[in-house]
Scaffold this motif. Structure first.
Motif, mmCIF file in Angstrom:
data_model
loop_
_atom_site.group_PDB
_atom_site.id
_atom_site.type_symbol
_atom_site.label_atom_id
_atom_site.label_comp_id
_atom_site.label_asym_id
_atom_site.label_seq_id
_atom_site.Cartn_x
_atom_site.Cartn_y
_atom_site.Cartn_z
ATOM 1 N N TRP A 171 62.990 -70.538 -41.643
ATOM 2 C CA TRP A 171 61.633 -70.163 -41.233
ATOM 3 C C TRP A 171 61.060 -71.218 -40.302
ATOM 4 O O TRP A 171 60.419 -70.897 -39.303
ATOM 5 C CB TRP A 171 60.718 -69.987 -42.444
ATOM 6 C CG TRP A 171 59.321 -69.611 -42.035
ATOM 7 C CD1 TRP A 171 58.842 -68.362 -41.762
ATOM 8 C CD2 TRP A 171 58.229 -70.524 -41.800
ATOM 9 N NE1 TRP A 171 57.511 -68.426 -41.382
ATOM 10 C CE2 TRP A 171 57.122 -69.733 -41.395
ATOM 11 C CE3 TRP A 171 58.077 -71.898 -41.888
ATOM 12 C CZ2 TRP A 171 55.877 -70.299 -41.085
ATOM 13 C CZ3 TRP A 171 56.845 -72.463 -41.571
ATOM 14 C CH2 TRP A 171 55.764 -71.667 -41.188
ATOM 15 N N TRP A 213 49.890 -77.233 -37.678
ATOM 16 C CA TRP A 213 49.915 -76.002 -38.463
ATOM 17 C C TRP A 213 49.635 -76.316 -39.924
ATOM 18 O O TRP A 213 50.262 -77.208 -40.518
ATOM 19 C CB TRP A 213 51.291 -75.318 -38.359
ATOM 20 C CG TRP A 213 51.673 -74.905 -36.982
ATOM 21 C CD1 TRP A 213 50.841 -74.637 -35.937
ATOM 22 C CD2 TRP A 213 53.001 -74.726 -36.486
ATOM 23 N NE1 TRP A 213 51.558 -74.280 -34.828
ATOM 24 C CE2 TRP A 213 52.886 -74.322 -35.128
ATOM 25 C CE3 TRP A 213 54.276 -74.828 -37.055
ATOM 26 C CZ2 TRP A 213 53.998 -74.049 -34.334
ATOM 27 C CZ3 TRP A 213 55.381 -74.561 -36.269
ATOM 28 C CH2 TRP A 213 55.244 -74.167 -34.928
ATOM 29 N N CYS A 242 57.258 -64.883 -38.974
ATOM 30 C CA CYS A 242 57.726 -66.064 -38.247
ATOM 31 C C CYS A 242 56.882 -66.380 -37.016
ATOM 32 O O CYS A 242 57.104 -67.417 -36.371
ATOM 33 C CB CYS A 242 59.180 -65.883 -37.821
ATOM 34 S SG CYS A 242 60.335 -65.755 -39.206
ATOM 35 N N GLY A 243 55.961 -65.495 -36.658
ATOM 36 C CA GLY A 243 55.088 -65.764 -35.528
ATOM 37 C C GLY A 243 55.565 -65.244 -34.195
ATOM 38 O O GLY A 243 54.971 -65.572 -33.154
ATOM 39 N N TYR A 285 58.437 -65.220 -46.548
ATOM 40 C CA TYR A 285 59.700 -65.237 -45.818
ATOM 41 C C TYR A 285 60.838 -64.702 -46.689
ATOM 42 O O TYR A 285 61.727 -63.997 -46.205
ATOM 43 C CB TYR A 285 60.027 -66.648 -45.337
ATOM 44 C CG TYR A 285 61.279 -66.700 -44.500
ATOM 45 C CD1 TYR A 285 61.272 -66.278 -43.174
ATOM 46 C CD2 TYR A 285 62.483 -67.146 -45.037
ATOM 47 C CE1 TYR A 285 62.433 -66.306 -42.406
ATOM 48 C CE2 TYR A 285 63.644 -67.188 -44.279
ATOM 49 C CZ TYR A 285 63.608 -66.764 -42.959
ATOM 50 O OH TYR A 285 64.766 -66.785 -42.202
ATOM 51 N N ARG A 305 59.816 -70.378 -36.623
ATOM 52 C CA ARG A 305 58.415 -70.590 -36.274
ATOM 53 C C ARG A 305 58.287 -71.454 -35.019
ATOM 54 O O ARG A 305 57.409 -71.217 -34.185
ATOM 55 C CB ARG A 305 57.689 -71.257 -37.461
ATOM 56 C CG ARG A 305 56.199 -71.453 -37.249
ATOM 57 C CD ARG A 305 55.486 -70.115 -37.181
ATOM 58 N NE ARG A 305 54.079 -70.278 -36.800
ATOM 59 C CZ ARG A 305 53.633 -70.313 -35.546
ATOM 60 N NH1 ARG A 305 54.502 -70.217 -34.535
ATOM 61 N NH2 ARG A 305 52.360 -70.444 -35.281
#
Length: 280
Positions: free
Chosen positions: A213, A172, A50-51, A182, A217
């Motif tokens: 997600w 992105w 998810c960063g 995910y 994110r």
């Protein structure tokens, strides 16, 4: 916690037998699992996909949703739950967190169905999740899921959209395997997220990203207060692979594809303990 694979398989098998309608009976008994502890390898895997930064002393705001997902699926795949699992669409979520949640704490998780309600495109269900530690509710959420079907209820006008786009902060490029990666950490293996050919069975040209997600994110890109309320709406599917624009201003954020909003959300700090739906 129930094992997800057999639960999801049962949900898939029972889906053709479900006849959704807003006045249907639904299970009202909550499911509770006490003594839930965080598996650090799983938490790290979630943070990476998810960063989020790893090794932080507080759980990501969205992580308890993943912890309680097997309980939600246990209810939503039961014979008593009237909406079919296959094709069910997550349309919104509201999360209230009253304090930072530590990865070393022990939690009691409870999931229940709060209500069924008519929608202009079918029937929606509200599923409530609570996390307790030390006997107090520290986190809760309300997720709305829509089962699309023909309805005789008045359709009414679609929700008005009169929003000025937020300032774009990043673009992105999302890989084709985001849904599978995910799914591996969340357990949400809905076919619409996994492969183009499984997504096409439900009317999507390609696999689509999980709504949770996309929220996670976005949250990974901004500071999140310890006591906070999140509201997010999933407006349009994010096709994979694809390119999206992340935009934010203050506590508001969104994902866009061109002029089309995929996700809109807002974070608002809360003071002290509050109840869901109460004043911020």
């Amino acid at each position: 916690m129930p094992s997800l694979l057999p639960v999801l398989a049962r949900g898939a098998l029972l889906s053709p037998l479900k006849r959704p309608r807003p006045d249907a009976a639904f299970p009202r008994t909550p499911l509770t699992v006490p003594g839930v502890r965080i598996g650090l390898p799983h938490l790290t895997a979630y943070e990476r996909v998810c960063g989020f930064p790893t090794g932080v002393d507080a759980l990501p705001l969205t992580y308890p949703h993943v912890l309680a997902f097997p309980l939600a699926m246990r209810i939503m795949t039961s014979r008593a739950f009237p909406l079919p699992l296959l094709g069910l669409v997550h349309t919104s979520i509201e999360i209230t967190q009253r304090e930072a949640l530590g990865p070393d704490d022990e939690y009691e998780l409870t999931v229940r169905v709060a209500e069924l309600a008519p929608h202009r495109r079918g029937t929606q269900a509200v599923v409530v999740t609570e996390a307790r530690t030390g006997g107090r509710v520290v986190w809760d959420s309300a997720s709305t899921y829509l089962a699309r079907h023909r309805t005789t209820a008045p359709a009414g006008p679609p929700p008005a959209e009169d929003r000025t786009p937020l300032p774009a902060l990043a673009e992105w490029r999302l890989a084709e395997d985001v849904g599978r990666r995910y799914a591996a950490v969340s357990g949400d293996r809905n076919p619409i997220h996994l492969h183009p050919f499984t997504a096409r069975l439900f009317g999507f040209p390609r696999a689509i990203a999980h709504g949770m997600w996309t929220v996670a994110r976005c949250l990974a890109e901004q500071p999140v207060p310890a006591a906070v309320r999140l509201r997010a709406e999933f407006k349009a599917p994010v096709l994979l692979p694809g390119t999206v624009t992340y935009a934010a201003d203050g506590g508001r954020f969104e994902l866009r594809g061109g002029d089309r909003a995929h996700l809109i959300g807002e974070l608002r700090p809360v003071a002290g303990e509050v109840t869901r739906g109460g004043p911020p």
